[in-house]
Design a protein around this motif. Structure first.
Motif, PDB file in Angstrom:
ATOM      1  N   GLY A  26       0.782  -1.226   0.000  1.00 10.59           N
ATOM      2  CA  GLY A  26       0.000   0.000   0.000  1.00 10.59           C
ATOM      3  C   GLY A  26       0.815   1.278   0.000  1.00 10.59           C
ATOM      4  N   GLY A  27       2.132   1.166  -0.055  1.00 13.09           N
ATOM      5  CA  GLY A  27       2.966   2.350  -0.047  1.00 13.09           C
ATOM      6  C   GLY A  27       2.929   3.083  -1.374  1.00 13.09           C
ATOM      7  N   GLY A  28       3.529   4.286  -1.377  1.00  7.61           N
ATOM      8  CA  GLY A  28       3.585   5.049  -2.606  1.00  7.61           C
ATOM      9  C   GLY A  28       3.828   6.522  -2.356  1.00  7.61           C
ATOM     10  N   LEU A  29       3.557   7.304  -3.376  1.00  7.83           N
ATOM     11  CA  LEU A  29       3.743   8.750  -3.334  1.00  7.83           C
ATOM     12  C   LEU A  29       2.389   9.420  -3.116  1.00  7.83           C
ATOM     13  CD1 LEU A  29       5.447  11.340  -3.853  1.00  7.83           C
ATOM     14  CD2 LEU A  29       4.911  11.045  -6.289  1.00  7.83           C
ATOM     15  N   GLN A  31       9.247  -6.485   5.657  1.00  3.68           N
ATOM     16  CA  GLN A  31      10.334  -5.925   4.853  1.00  3.68           C
ATOM     17  C   GLN A  31      10.197  -4.433   4.622  1.00  3.68           C
ATOM     18  OE1 GLN A  31      13.156  -7.717   3.794  1.00  3.68           O
ATOM     19  NE2 GLN A  31      12.241  -9.025   5.356  1.00  3.68           N
ATOM     20  N   GLY A  32       9.018  -3.896   4.860  1.00  4.19           N
ATOM     21  CA  GLY A  32       8.827  -2.459   4.745  1.00  4.19           C
ATOM     22  C   GLY A  32       8.250  -2.024   3.410  1.00  4.19           C
ATOM     23  N   THR A  33       7.598  -0.869   3.449  1.00  6.37           N
ATOM     24  CA  THR A  33       7.052  -0.261   2.237  1.00  6.37           C
ATOM     25  C   THR A  33       7.291   1.249   2.306  1.00  6.37           C
ATOM     26  OG1 THR A  33       5.080  -0.083   0.826  1.00  6.37           O
ATOM     27  CG2 THR A  33       4.704   0.005   3.193  1.00  6.37           C
ATOM     28  N   GLN A  34       7.690   1.833   1.181  1.00  4.32           N
ATOM     29  CA  GLN A  34       8.076   3.238   1.156  1.00  4.32           C
ATOM     30  C   GLN A  34       6.855   4.144   1.040  1.00  4.32           C
ATOM     31  OE1 GLN A  34      11.321   4.802   1.197  1.00  4.32           O
ATOM     32  NE2 GLN A  34      10.047   6.647   1.389  1.00  4.32           N
ATOM     33  N   ILE A  35       6.828   5.159   1.887  1.00  5.93           N
ATOM     34  CA  ILE A  35       5.845   6.234   1.798  1.00  5.93           C
ATOM     35  C   ILE A  35       6.584   7.537   1.566  1.00  5.93           C
ATOM     36  CG2 ILE A  35       4.000   7.478   2.976  1.00  5.93           C
ATOM     37  CD1 ILE A  35       3.376   4.579   2.404  1.00  5.93           C
TER      38      ILE A  35
END
Length: 115
Positions: free
Chosen positions: A8-11, A107-111
């Motif tokens: 669900g991560g993103g910009l 593992q993480g997701t980038q926001i």
């Protein structure tokens, strides 16, 4: 082996919203607590919030009133709803689960919050 997978991560633009999901490979009812942490570039990982097996939640001050953690035991998934996002929320977000044997991290997701 415990496995947690974030998605669900993103910009997103400042003021926007995102919802992260954390899917567990096993039933999450075995965790006494689950939650989220984050790590911004050049900084140490910090705790964001926790939800206990009974549904009690706690958050760091900077996200109170903006972030909400929930859990769906039937789907073995924990969520992080993030509203009114700010540039300082930019980080890699990790979910964790805690049981008597230890704390397990995904593992993480980038926001990225940027205009």
């Amino acid at each position: 082996q415990e496995q947690l997978a974030e998605s669900g991560g993103g910009l997103v633009q400042p003021g926007g919203s995102l919802r992260l999901s954390c899917a567990a490979s096993r039933t999450i009812s075995g965790y006494s607590a689950m939650g989220w942490g984050r790590q911004a570039p050049g900084k140490v990982r910090e705790w964001v919030g926790t939800i206990t097996a009974s549904g009690t939640t706690n958050y760091r001050d900077s996200v109170k009133g903006r972030f909400t953690i929930s859990r769906d035991n039937a789907k073995n998934t924990v969520y992080l709803q993030m509203n009114r996002l700010q540039p300082e929320d930019t980080a890699v977000y990790y979910c964790f689960g805690q049981n008597p044997y230890g704390i397990y991290w995904g593992q993480g997701t980038q926001i990225t919050v940027s205009s």
